[in-house]
Write a protein that holds these residues in place. Structure first.
Motif, mmCIF file in Angstrom:
data_model
loop_
_atom_site.group_PDB
_atom_site.id
_atom_site.type_symbol
_atom_site.label_atom_id
_atom_site.label_comp_id
_atom_site.label_asym_id
_atom_site.label_seq_id
_atom_site.Cartn_x
_atom_site.Cartn_y
_atom_site.Cartn_z
ATOM 1 N N UNK A 18 0.974 -0.841 0.111
ATOM 2 C CA UNK A 18 0.019 0.022 0.167
ATOM 3 C C UNK A 18 0.739 0.732 -0.042
ATOM 4 N N UNK A 19 0.814 2.505 -0.873
ATOM 5 C CA UNK A 19 1.459 3.870 -0.547
ATOM 6 C C UNK A 19 1.424 4.068 0.488
ATOM 7 N N UNK A 20 0.668 3.876 1.820
ATOM 8 C CA UNK A 20 0.923 3.925 3.171
ATOM 9 C C UNK A 20 1.785 3.437 3.780
ATOM 10 N N UNK A 52 4.950 1.819 5.612
ATOM 11 C CA UNK A 52 6.368 1.889 6.104
ATOM 12 C C UNK A 52 7.528 1.231 6.860
ATOM 13 N N UNK A 53 8.247 1.606 6.485
ATOM 14 C CA UNK A 53 9.495 0.727 6.462
ATOM 15 C C UNK A 53 9.143 0.259 8.171
ATOM 16 N N UNK A 54 9.186 0.975 9.361
ATOM 17 C CA UNK A 54 8.826 0.566 10.856
ATOM 18 C C UNK A 54 8.341 -0.613 11.075
ATOM 19 N N UNK A 55 6.922 -0.598 10.009
ATOM 20 C CA UNK A 55 5.324 -1.442 10.134
ATOM 21 C C UNK A 55 6.075 -2.747 9.700
ATOM 22 N N UNK A 56 6.649 -2.826 8.560
ATOM 23 C CA UNK A 56 7.416 -4.161 7.428
ATOM 24 C C UNK A 56 8.944 -5.073 8.427
ATOM 25 N N UNK A 57 8.977 -4.121 9.398
ATOM 26 C CA UNK A 57 10.528 -4.013 10.042
ATOM 27 C C UNK A 57 9.575 -5.143 10.726
ATOM 28 N N UNK A 73 5.908 1.606 -3.434
ATOM 29 C CA UNK A 73 6.645 1.908 -2.220
ATOM 30 C C UNK A 73 7.104 0.017 -2.285
ATOM 31 N N UNK A 74 8.940 -0.796 -2.573
ATOM 32 C CA UNK A 74 8.878 -2.204 -2.116
ATOM 33 C C UNK A 74 10.010 -1.822 -1.743
ATOM 34 N N UNK A 114 0.479 -11.991 5.560
ATOM 35 C CA UNK A 114 -0.222 -11.779 5.166
ATOM 36 C C UNK A 114 -0.421 -10.673 5.016
ATOM 37 N N UNK A 115 -0.819 -9.913 5.469
ATOM 38 C CA UNK A 115 -1.601 -8.710 5.663
ATOM 39 C C UNK A 115 -0.427 -8.076 6.138
ATOM 40 N N UNK A 116 -0.053 -7.093 5.314
ATOM 41 C CA UNK A 116 0.381 -5.668 5.044
ATOM 42 C C UNK A 116 0.238 -4.549 4.456
ATOM 43 N N UNK A 117 0.301 -3.764 5.464
ATOM 44 C CA UNK A 117 0.070 -2.399 5.802
ATOM 45 C C UNK A 117 -0.952 -1.875 5.325
ATOM 46 N N UNK A 118 -1.996 -2.589 5.542
ATOM 47 C CA UNK A 118 -3.497 -2.247 4.705
ATOM 48 C C UNK A 118 -3.774 -0.693 4.643
#
Length: 81
Positions: A23-25, A27-32, A53-54, A77-81
């Motif tokens: 999702x465009x929103x 953020x790196x901390x969420x993925x980490x 974002x990639x 399975x649910x990244x950054x919605x």
């Protein structure tokens, strides 16, 4: 032969996982937070390519992000919605 596939010689598996369609929103901390729960996680680097974002996620080895069947999967399975 048009159906022949190129197979590189002496290639080793890559321990970096490429993540797209975020999702465009996102953020790196969420993925980490998500990927740090995966076995073998080392680091994550996020980039923004033309508004999309990639991320590149590095693991200790190429099999660290592989999840065998019938095991507890990495929670991605649910990244950054």
């Amino acid at each position: 032969n048009a159906s022949a596939h190129y197979v590189p010689q002496n290639s080793t598996p890559c321990p970096t996982l490429f993540v797209a369609n975020l999702a465009p929103t996102c953020a790196e901390p969420e993925l980490i937070e998500v990927f740090s729960r995966c076995p073998g996680f080392l680091k994550l680097k996020m980039q923004n390519k033309n508004g999309a974002p990639v991320a590149f996620v590095d693991f200790q080895n190429a099999s660290a992000h592989y999840v065998p069947q019938n095991s507890t999967p990495c929670p991605t399975t649910a990244l950054c919605y």
